[in-house]
Motif scaffolding. Structure first.
Motif: not given
Length: 288
Positions: A48, A152, A206, A210
């Motif tokens: 991540t 997350v 991102w 997630a």
């Protein structure tokens, strides 16, 4: 970008699926041989975060005669493209990494390392046939059902991005990076890590990662990992509040040919806390 006395870290790229795949490598200052190109390849995967997590150890790996390659996954870091919920899953990312390796004409057995969700991708590549993996190192990696971490998971689920602002993402990333760096956190280092998320495309990628985070991708690999004879090294910052060291202890006790190296006073990104020790451990492992 100077790393150590004898090497220089540089960023370069290759085309994968029509998009730029950006990666960090290292070259000898004296010879100008990029990443000692004739040396065995060491492919380094982030999760991540981005390839920045491997920067502290790249030069030392190259000095040992290895060819370090720390790639930015599509849509993240400095790579082009954009992840979607479908392309951000662990199996899809593993397929992309195999195509990246093919684009670099990496053939034969290679050493593979993964951090965070990149560790799930690395485990998938070991178990499946996307790449021929000779040795696997996991650094504060997701394992079993240890993920997604709460910071997350809050961005998962249908419509999670509907009420999410730019500040929400950047604030969450700043908080996570600060905790992950543990004692190595400085304002400059935090800013370095956060820089890619100023790009809306990277933020969307991102968010897709997630949203695709799912522990079934590592749980499903456990039976095959238990049958694996490939040497494995776990390197773990003991102060990690995201991926607890207890998961590493369980992995080391259940998965054959696994060694655990604990890094005291280090967090989720221990390469920043103990770069020399971790680089030596990786070099010793990959050249054994």
């Amino acid at each position: 970008m100077r790393e150590t006395t004898g090497t220089e870290v540089l960023r370069t790229s290759v085309q994968v699926d029509g998009e730029t795949a950006s990666y960090l490598t290292a070259e000898s200052v004296e010879t100008g041989e990029s990443g000692k190109q004739d040396g065995p390849a060491v492919l380094l995967l982030h999760g991540t975060y981005w390839s920045r997590v491997w920067l502290p150890v790249l030069g030392r790996i190259a000095e040992a005669g290895l060819r370090p390659i720390a790639v930015d996954l599509p849509g993240l870091g400095r790579s082009g493209g954009e992840l979607t919920p479908e392309t951000a899953t662990v199996p899809a990312l593993a397929d992309w990494v195999a195509r990246f390796a093919s684009a670099l004409k990496i053939s034969g057995p290679l050493s593979l390392a993964g951090h965070d969700i990149g560790g799930a991708v690395a485990q998938h590549l070991l178990v499946h046939d996307g790449l021929e993996v000779s040795r696997l190192a996991l650094v504060n990696s997701v394992t079993y059902d240890s993920w997604p971490a709460p910071h997350v998971a809050r961005f998962r689920g249908p419509g999670a991005d509907a009420g999410t602002t730019v500040d929400d993402v950047l604030d969450a990333r700043r908080e996570a990076v600060t905790a992950a760096l543990c004692g190595a956190a400085t304002e400059q280092r935090i800013a370095d890590y956060l820089d890619p998320w100023t790009d809306a495309r990277v933020r969307r990628s991102w968010m897709a990662m997630a949203g695709a985070a799912d522990s079934r991708y590592t749980l499903d690999l456990v039976p095959a990992l238990r049958r694996s004879a490939t040497p494995k090294l776990l390197i773990w910052g003991e102060e990690d509040d995201f991926e607890k060291v207890e998961y590493a202890e369980r992995f080391a006790s259940e998965i054959p040919r696994t060694t655990l190296l604990r890094i005291p006073d280090a967090g989720h990104i221990p390469t920043e806390n103990a770069p020399g020790r971790i680089a030596r451990a990786l070099v010793d492992f990959f050249t054994a």
